[in-house]
Design an enzyme around this catalytic site. Sequence first.
Site, PDB file in Angstrom:
ATOM      1  N   ASP A 146       4.385 -14.484  12.044  1.00  0.00           N
ATOM      2  CA  ASP A 146       3.221 -14.386  11.371  1.00  0.00           C
ATOM      3  C   ASP A 146       2.316 -14.253  11.293  1.00  0.00           C
ATOM      4  OD1 ASP A 146       0.271 -16.121  11.495  1.00  0.00           O
ATOM      5  OD2 ASP A 146       1.766 -18.279  11.928  1.00  0.00           O
ATOM      6  N   HIS A 169      -1.858  10.444   0.105  1.00  0.00           N
ATOM      7  CA  HIS A 169      -2.590   8.739  -0.508  1.00  0.00           C
ATOM      8  C   HIS A 169      -2.504   9.284  -2.151  1.00  0.00           C
ATOM      9  CE1 HIS A 169      -4.078   5.053  -0.159  1.00  0.00           C
ATOM     10  NE2 HIS A 169      -3.624   4.718   1.180  1.00  0.00           N
ATOM     11  N   GLU A 213       0.851  -1.301   0.017  1.00  0.00           N
ATOM     12  CA  GLU A 213       0.112  -0.244   0.307  1.00  0.00           C
ATOM     13  C   GLU A 213       0.700   1.148  -0.004  1.00  0.00           C
ATOM     14  OE1 GLU A 213      -2.852  -0.028   3.032  1.00  0.00           O
ATOM     15  OE2 GLU A 213      -2.880   2.015   2.856  1.00  0.00           O
ATOM     16  N   LYS A 234      -7.702  -0.696  11.657  1.00  0.00           N
ATOM     17  CA  LYS A 234      -7.005  -1.356  10.111  1.00  0.00           C
ATOM     18  C   LYS A 234      -5.920  -0.329  10.174  1.00  0.00           C
ATOM     19  CE  LYS A 234      -6.187  -1.708   5.988  1.00  0.00           C
ATOM     20  NZ  LYS A 234      -5.341  -0.519   4.451  1.00  0.00           N
TER      21      LYS A 234
END
Length: 429
Positions: free
Chosen positions: A286, A384, A83, A270
């Site tokens: 992991d 962004h 991202e 998030k």
Amino acid sequence: MNTDYLAKFYKKTYTEKIDALVKAELLTELQADNLKSEGVDLGQEIGEHMIENYIGNYSLPLGLAMNFLIDDQETVIPMAIEEPSVIAAASFAAKIIGSAGGFTTVVSERMMIGQVTLKNVTEPSTAIKKIKASKQEILDRANEAHPSIVKRGGGAKELSVRLLESDPSENIPSFLVVHLHIDTQEAMGANIVNTMMEGIAPYIEALTGGTALLRILSNYATECIATATCTIPTHKLTSGQFSGEEVRDKVVEAAQVAWVDPYRAVTHNKGIMNGVDAVVVASGNDWRAIEAGVHAFAARSGQYRALSKWHKDEAGDLVGTLSLPLPIGTVGGSIGIHPAAKLSKILLQEPDAKRLESILVSVGLAQNFAALRALVTDGIQKGHMGLHARSLAISAGAKGEQIEQVAESLKHTSHMNLQTAKAILENLT
Ligand code: NDP
């Protein structure tokens, strides 16, 4: 490490970046040459041994977040993520926070939890008494199942029992769960814990008359918690037409919304995990285990809530705190195998597991601050979309210098999409 050589890292070419890492004493000449010539992708041979039915590698870009001061130690942080803007945002936030003293962290003892879940226990209260009376025998048997971790100073340390009551409305019977609390030292410990749980299950079955349905670790690592705190004076929060006080108050309010509204909390968290996952992946850990545990932790009150908290302290400064369960390792799994994980360990200056937890939780807090600050001022899209423009340029087919040219033109259009990118590229060629 001499971070002077890493100033304006984002403006350097690829080769200049690697050379700067050598000058900063993060890499040796040999490591830098290997990185330039061989990269950090998995070879086919390693890949074929890692998973089943292997057909190739799925690569992610590996980048470095800069400006982190964590417990008074300057830290360059490798992040593996697709991202755009995550690394830029983390570095930007870390610069502001670093200039205000940086991140302070507290890491709990690293205890993993293993479960033996029993069904058909006819007399649960008698079974619980027997299990508790045999605590030492059970701990000894668990440690005999994995003696090498005991030699390393770890092993099964404590035992507890939970009775899960039946739920007739769902036709669910009761279960009896034995927890072992296990010090896995520098490992995440899934295989260590699972071996122990399988080792003690027959003894517990014989003790209780029940049947061991499940024998595995819990990824809800409530005894492996890392907390980061940062304090930012308002004069460092000024942004465009917004005063530092305004930004501070809006960040606090935005965090309050994420505390009470699960719809907002998921997005808030998030953003935190954008940073945490990228470092978990880069370090060869992991990420499914971390993701699963973190979100259960966010819902520990019975409602899914923000993982971080922001408030104004008595001096009027903005204070942020983030706590996460972080059962990561610095050995085991793919950590010693994956070339990118091995490089990340070098760049992180060979952290032990507690230090890696400190780094992860600080990255999460930085990412959260960057997102909240952008949201309550210019909005998230300004930064962004600028970075997204490059991805659109590549998708449109731009190559080499065309990528920057198309991306730059895209930023000045009203519809930044693939169609516009293609049109700009056609005009260039
Ligand atoms: P490993 O199975 O690779 O075990 C780590 C080993 O490293 C230890 O057994 C130990 O072996 C060795 N070691 C060397 N130095 C140290 C040290 N300082 N401290 C501790 N151990 C050391 O890894 P884990 O047990 O950590 O398991 C992680 C893996 O399990 C991950 O790949 C994960 O994806 C996977 N997994 C996850 C599950 C889950 O999350 N639910 C379930 C099953 C697997 P020795 O002492 O003998 O040398």
